[in-house]
Design a protein around this motif. Structure first.
Motif, PDB file in Angstrom:
ATOM      1  N   ASP A  36     -36.673  62.394  59.195  1.00  0.00           N
ATOM      2  CA  ASP A  36     -36.304  61.358  59.182  1.00  0.00           C
ATOM      3  C   ASP A  36     -37.455  60.484  60.122  1.00  0.00           C
ATOM      4  OD1 ASP A  36     -35.542  62.248  61.983  1.00  0.00           O
ATOM      5  OD2 ASP A  36     -34.251  60.271  62.443  1.00  0.00           O
ATOM      6  N   ILE A  37     -38.613  60.338  59.901  1.00  0.00           N
ATOM      7  CA  ILE A  37     -40.196  59.454  60.931  1.00  0.00           C
ATOM      8  C   ILE A  37     -39.394  58.460  60.779  1.00  0.00           C
ATOM      9  CG2 ILE A  37     -42.612  59.539  60.553  1.00  0.00           C
ATOM     10  CD1 ILE A  37     -42.664  62.537  60.207  1.00  0.00           C
ATOM     11  N   LYS A  38     -39.677  57.558  62.004  1.00  0.00           N
ATOM     12  CA  LYS A  38     -39.800  55.739  61.348  1.00  0.00           C
ATOM     13  C   LYS A  38     -38.180  55.708  60.806  1.00  0.00           C
ATOM     14  CE  LYS A  38     -43.391  54.893  63.667  1.00  0.00           C
ATOM     15  NZ  LYS A  38     -44.204  54.409  64.232  1.00  0.00           N
ATOM     16  N   TYR A  39     -37.411  55.841  59.503  1.00  0.00           N
ATOM     17  CA  TYR A  39     -36.410  55.727  59.478  1.00  0.00           C
ATOM     18  C   TYR A  39     -35.525  56.727  58.624  1.00  0.00           C
ATOM     19  CZ  TYR A  39     -38.438  55.282  54.606  1.00  0.00           C
ATOM     20  OH  TYR A  39     -39.631  55.571  53.994  1.00  0.00           O
ATOM     21  N   SER A  40     -34.416  56.596  58.239  1.00  0.00           N
ATOM     22  CA  SER A  40     -34.197  57.473  57.558  1.00  0.00           C
ATOM     23  C   SER A  40     -33.079  57.228  56.237  1.00  0.00           C
ATOM     24  CB  SER A  40     -32.070  58.193  57.891  1.00  0.00           C
ATOM     25  OG  SER A  40     -32.604  58.404  59.849  1.00  0.00           O
ATOM     26  N   LEU A  41     -32.656  58.343  55.107  1.00  0.00           N
ATOM     27  CA  LEU A  41     -31.606  57.515  54.170  1.00  0.00           C
ATOM     28  C   LEU A  41     -30.433  57.748  53.930  1.00  0.00           C
ATOM     29  CD1 LEU A  41     -34.136  59.766  51.259  1.00  0.00           C
ATOM     30  CD2 LEU A  41     -34.690  57.505  52.047  1.00  0.00           C
ATOM     31  N   LEU A  42     -30.371  57.935  55.274  1.00  0.00           N
ATOM     32  CA  LEU A  42     -28.978  58.157  55.383  1.00  0.00           C
ATOM     33  C   LEU A  42     -28.668  58.618  56.159  1.00  0.00           C
ATOM     34  CD1 LEU A  42     -26.980  60.043  52.221  1.00  0.00           C
ATOM     35  CD2 LEU A  42     -26.936  57.415  52.461  1.00  0.00           C
ATOM     36  N   LYS A  43     -27.757  58.051  57.599  1.00  0.00           N
ATOM     37  CA  LYS A  43     -27.304  58.834  58.285  1.00  0.00           C
ATOM     38  C   LYS A  43     -25.504  57.525  59.220  1.00  0.00           C
ATOM     39  CE  LYS A  43     -29.382  54.732  61.056  1.00  0.00           C
ATOM     40  NZ  LYS A  43     -30.417  54.589  62.545  1.00  0.00           N
ATOM     41  N   LYS A  44     -25.154  58.119  59.846  1.00  0.00           N
ATOM     42  CA  LYS A  44     -24.059  58.214  60.063  1.00  0.00           C
ATOM     43  C   LYS A  44     -23.716  58.949  61.441  1.00  0.00           C
ATOM     44  CE  LYS A  44     -19.009  57.941  58.536  1.00  0.00           C
ATOM     45  NZ  LYS A  44     -18.515  56.691  58.684  1.00  0.00           N
ATOM     46  N   LYS A  45     -23.071  58.336  62.691  1.00  0.00           N
ATOM     47  CA  LYS A  45     -21.994  59.131  64.011  1.00  0.00           C
ATOM     48  C   LYS A  45     -21.235  58.759  63.946  1.00  0.00           C
ATOM     49  CE  LYS A  45     -23.840  58.417  68.749  1.00  0.00           C
ATOM     50  NZ  LYS A  45     -24.459  57.889  69.896  1.00  0.00           N
ATOM     51  N   ILE A  46     -20.625  60.902  64.166  1.00  0.00           N
ATOM     52  CA  ILE A  46     -19.583  61.355  64.126  1.00  0.00           C
ATOM     53  C   ILE A  46     -19.792  61.682  65.657  1.00  0.00           C
ATOM     54  CG2 ILE A  46     -17.726  62.562  62.808  1.00  0.00           C
ATOM     55  CD1 ILE A  46     -19.212  62.487  60.839  1.00  0.00           C
ATOM     56  N   GLY A  47     -18.721  61.179  66.342  1.00  0.00           N
ATOM     57  CA  GLY A  47     -18.812  61.809  67.543  1.00  0.00           C
ATOM     58  C   GLY A  47     -19.915  61.489  68.091  1.00  0.00           C
ATOM     59  N   GLU A  48     -20.625  62.126  69.204  1.00  0.00           N
ATOM     60  CA  GLU A  48     -21.790  62.551  69.637  1.00  0.00           C
ATOM     61  C   GLU A  48     -22.846  62.634  69.165  1.00  0.00           C
ATOM     62  OE1 GLU A  48     -20.804  65.626  72.843  1.00  0.00           O
ATOM     63  OE2 GLU A  48     -21.138  67.113  71.638  1.00  0.00           O
ATOM     64  N   THR A  49     -22.435  63.165  67.649  1.00  0.00           N
ATOM     65  CA  THR A  49     -23.869  63.547  66.953  1.00  0.00           C
ATOM     66  C   THR A  49     -24.237  62.798  65.557  1.00  0.00           C
ATOM     67  OG1 THR A  49     -23.111  65.777  67.418  1.00  0.00           O
ATOM     68  CG2 THR A  49     -24.475  65.188  65.653  1.00  0.00           C
ATOM     69  N   GLU A  50     -25.420  62.320  65.561  1.00  0.00           N
ATOM     70  CA  GLU A  50     -26.208  62.051  64.382  1.00  0.00           C
ATOM     71  C   GLU A  50     -25.857  62.536  63.200  1.00  0.00           C
ATOM     72  OE1 GLU A  50     -28.472  58.071  65.358  1.00  0.00           O
ATOM     73  OE2 GLU A  50     -29.981  59.136  63.454  1.00  0.00           O
ATOM     74  N   TYR A  51     -25.591  62.261  62.119  1.00  0.00           N
ATOM     75  CA  TYR A  51     -25.502  62.949  60.484  1.00  0.00           C
ATOM     76  C   TYR A  51     -26.453  61.985  60.010  1.00  0.00           C
ATOM     77  CZ  TYR A  51     -22.178  65.856  62.944  1.00  0.00           C
ATOM     78  OH  TYR A  51     -21.505  66.423  63.223  1.00  0.00           O
ATOM     79  N   GLY A  52     -27.547  62.745  58.919  1.00  0.00           N
ATOM     80  CA  GLY A  52     -28.441  62.114  58.321  1.00  0.00           C
ATOM     81  C   GLY A  52     -29.461  62.639  57.282  1.00  0.00           C
ATOM     82  N   ILE A  53     -30.129  61.981  56.645  1.00  0.00           N
ATOM     83  CA  ILE A  53     -30.713  62.355  56.142  1.00  0.00           C
ATOM     84  C   ILE A  53     -32.653  62.280  55.498  1.00  0.00           C
ATOM     85  CG2 ILE A  53     -31.627  63.120  52.868  1.00  0.00           C
ATOM     86  CD1 ILE A  53     -28.164  63.636  52.558  1.00  0.00           C
ATOM     87  N   GLY A  54     -33.555  62.493  56.404  1.00  0.00           N
ATOM     88  CA  GLY A  54     -34.600  61.785  56.026  1.00  0.00           C
ATOM     89  C   GLY A  54     -35.235  61.767  55.124  1.00  0.00           C
ATOM     90  N   TRP A  55     -36.674  61.189  55.463  1.00  0.00           N
ATOM     91  CA  TRP A  55     -37.150  60.416  53.645  1.00  0.00           C
ATOM     92  C   TRP A  55     -38.192  62.071  53.629  1.00  0.00           C
ATOM     93  CZ3 TRP A  55     -42.537  60.184  54.036  1.00  0.00           C
ATOM     94  CH2 TRP A  55     -43.150  60.168  55.388  1.00  0.00           C
ATOM     95  N   LEU A  56     -38.539  62.320  54.555  1.00  0.00           N
ATOM     96  CA  LEU A  56     -39.923  63.782  54.568  1.00  0.00           C
ATOM     97  C   LEU A  56     -39.200  65.192  54.146  1.00  0.00           C
ATOM     98  CD1 LEU A  56     -42.672  63.823  54.311  1.00  0.00           C
ATOM     99  CD2 LEU A  56     -42.414  64.579  57.010  1.00  0.00           C
ATOM    100  N   PRO A  57     -39.717  65.670  53.106  1.00  0.00           N
ATOM    101  CA  PRO A  57     -38.497  66.583  53.007  1.00  0.00           C
ATOM    102  C   PRO A  57     -39.607  68.185  52.964  1.00  0.00           C
ATOM    103  CG  PRO A  57     -39.291  66.066  50.555  1.00  0.00           C
ATOM    104  CD  PRO A  57     -39.725  65.084  51.697  1.00  0.00           C
ATOM    105  N   LEU A  58     -40.098  68.083  53.950  1.00  0.00           N
ATOM    106  CA  LEU A  58     -40.888  68.932  55.381  1.00  0.00           C
ATOM    107  C   LEU A  58     -39.518  69.811  56.340  1.00  0.00           C
ATOM    108  CD1 LEU A  58     -44.174  67.753  55.784  1.00  0.00           C
ATOM    109  CD2 LEU A  58     -43.372  68.940  53.812  1.00  0.00           C
TER     110      LEU A  58
END
Length: 448
Positions: A44-66
């Motif tokens: 997720d360099i600079k930004y994320s496609l999707l993200k959601k914080k649940i509890g203390e953890t942020e879950y997400g999908i970045g844009w760079l599939p490496l």
């Protein structure tokens, strides 16, 4: 459409491997009450496609599939969060946990990779069984399509007896890779056994040729279609099987060219098998010594009906599949270890075959096959596990190396040392990434 299918398989496989690998770190971290700040599929360099914080953890999908990552509090990783590390350790941080707990957290990802691979191999054995040809039933030997292999001493018509001292019982596609990675091959030629010592740099020479095949089964000449301007598009039909030319038998494809070459520009009488009947046709050989046809392949059942090969299809029950699938996993792990050793031995030339994401993408077929998908995913899972265990700072193996030192010596490396080691490891990884993907670009330009 073909690109979409390949890309879908590539991204699905990559996503499965990344998510499960990171879960291998995430779960033990949570069990040991270590805070996980982020869990990301892709970067997720600079930004994320999707993200959601649940509890203390942020879950997400970045844009760079490496790749992907979990950011664990109080751990020196690629984020290089020096501000957090400058503060006093908190009870929930990675650095506050006992060394044995940190070791389990770091080994979690590769452990999941190996477990996943073995589960896939067990499942494949159960659902697909084993399909193979008994090696001693390959009566007319193998087909050598690569000039480097022929120059090394293996000829079309040779019967492969053993590879590096191990007798070949089953002829499967993996035999080709076994030969590629071997030093000595014993073949039977004209009733006599002959030992062939493969030359140093054999792998590199194969890679330079850019031909995947080393050896394969000899196959019949089957017409699939016609080249532009073909002189034989009226005489031949798709699915025709060439039986003889000019009175000479052509049971196999490799027997056709030696007949055509000396007859360039001539018309020859041939016999084809068409709809289960033998038919005489007059064929025109072009100036290049070709017939102007595109070759096809027969299904295994048709090859059996025509008496070429007997394909053995062995099915296994669930409990039978477990030890067999486990053995396949161990075999693949050993083979990959051998390949990795060859890559790090410059004299073999194997480093030329190192590829990046384009190489992985191209491994997937352009038509959807679950069998191929799971087979490739299992292999990639083993590769990911082994590569992550390399003792390079910034990889799991680097962290494990320092943790083992701490456990054995009782001395913990300083944060400054770990930060510097992380930077060195990061530079090494970027260099490897550039080399691998640079290889892909080179092949795309010069090996068309």
């Amino acid at each position: 459409m073909e690109i979409a299918i390949k890309l879908s398989q590539f991204l699905l496989s990559l996503s499965i491997l990344i998510i499960l690998h990171e879960l291998g770190h995430f779960i033990p971290a949570k069990l040991f009450k270590t805070r996980v700040e982020k869990f990301y599929l892709f970067f997720d360099i600079k930004y994320s496609l999707l993200k959601k914080k649940i509890g203390e953890t942020e879950y997400g999908i970045g844009w760079l599939p490496l790749g992907g990552y979990v950011k664990i509090s109080g751990m020196i990783d690629e984020s290089m969060d020096k501000e957090q590390m400058a503060l006093p350790p908190k009870p929930w941080e990675f650095r506050s946990k006992p060394a044995w707990q940190r070791l389990i957290i770091m080994l979690g990802g590769v452990t999941v990779n190996f477990i996943l691979a073995f589960i896939i191999y067990i499942g494949m054995v159960y659902f697909y069984g084993d399909i193979y040809v008994k090696n001693d039933s390959v009566k007319d030997g193998v087909w050598v399509t690569n000039p480097v292999v022929e120059k090394a001493g293996i000829k079309t018509g040779d019967k492969i007896v053993s590879i590096d001292g191990e007798k070949v019982e089953r002829f499967v596609p993996a035999v080709s890779l076994d030969i590629l990675m071997s030093k000595k091959v014993v073949v039977e030629r004209n009733g006599e056994e002959k030992t062939i010592d493969l030359p140093v740099g054999f792998i590199g020479k194969i890679i330079d040729q850019d031909k995947k095949s080393v050896i394969t089964l000899r196959l019949p000449f089957v017409v699939a279609g016609f080249s532009a301007g073909s002189p034989n598009d009226k005489q031949l039909k798709p699915k025709d099987i060439l039986v003889s030319i000019d009175g000479k038998p052509t049971k196999y494809i490799d027997e056709v060219t030696p007949i055509l070459e000396p007859n360039k520009g001539k018309s020859l009488v041939a016999v084809v098998l068409r709809e289960q009947k033998l038919t005489n046709v007059s064929l025109q050989v072009n100036k290049s010594g070709k017939l102007g046809v595109q070759l096809g392949e027969l299904e295994t059942d048709n090859l059996e009906k025509l008496g070429y090969y007997k394909f053995n299809n062995v099915e296994y029950g669930f409990f039978e599949s477990i030890p067999i699938g486990m053995q396949k996993g161990f075999d693949q792990l050993a083979k990959y270890g051998k390949q990795l050793k060859a890559i790090f031995t410059p004299s073999t030339g194997a480093y030329k075959g190192v590829g990046g994401f384009a190489a992985i993408y191209n491994v997937f077929p352009d038509s959807w096959s679950w069998e191929a998908f799971w087979s490739i995913t299992a292999l990639l899972s083993i590769m990911l596990g082994v590569m992550n265990l390399l003792p390079i700072p910034a990889l799991d193996g680097g962290h494990v190396m320092f943790l083992l030192y701490e456990i054995i010596s009782g001395k913990k490396p300083s944060d400054k040392f770990l930060e510097n080691a992380q930077m060195v490891g990061f530079v090494l990884l970027i260099s490897l990434l550039l080399f691998a993907n640079g290889n892909d670009i080179y092949k795309a330009i010069f090996h068309k």
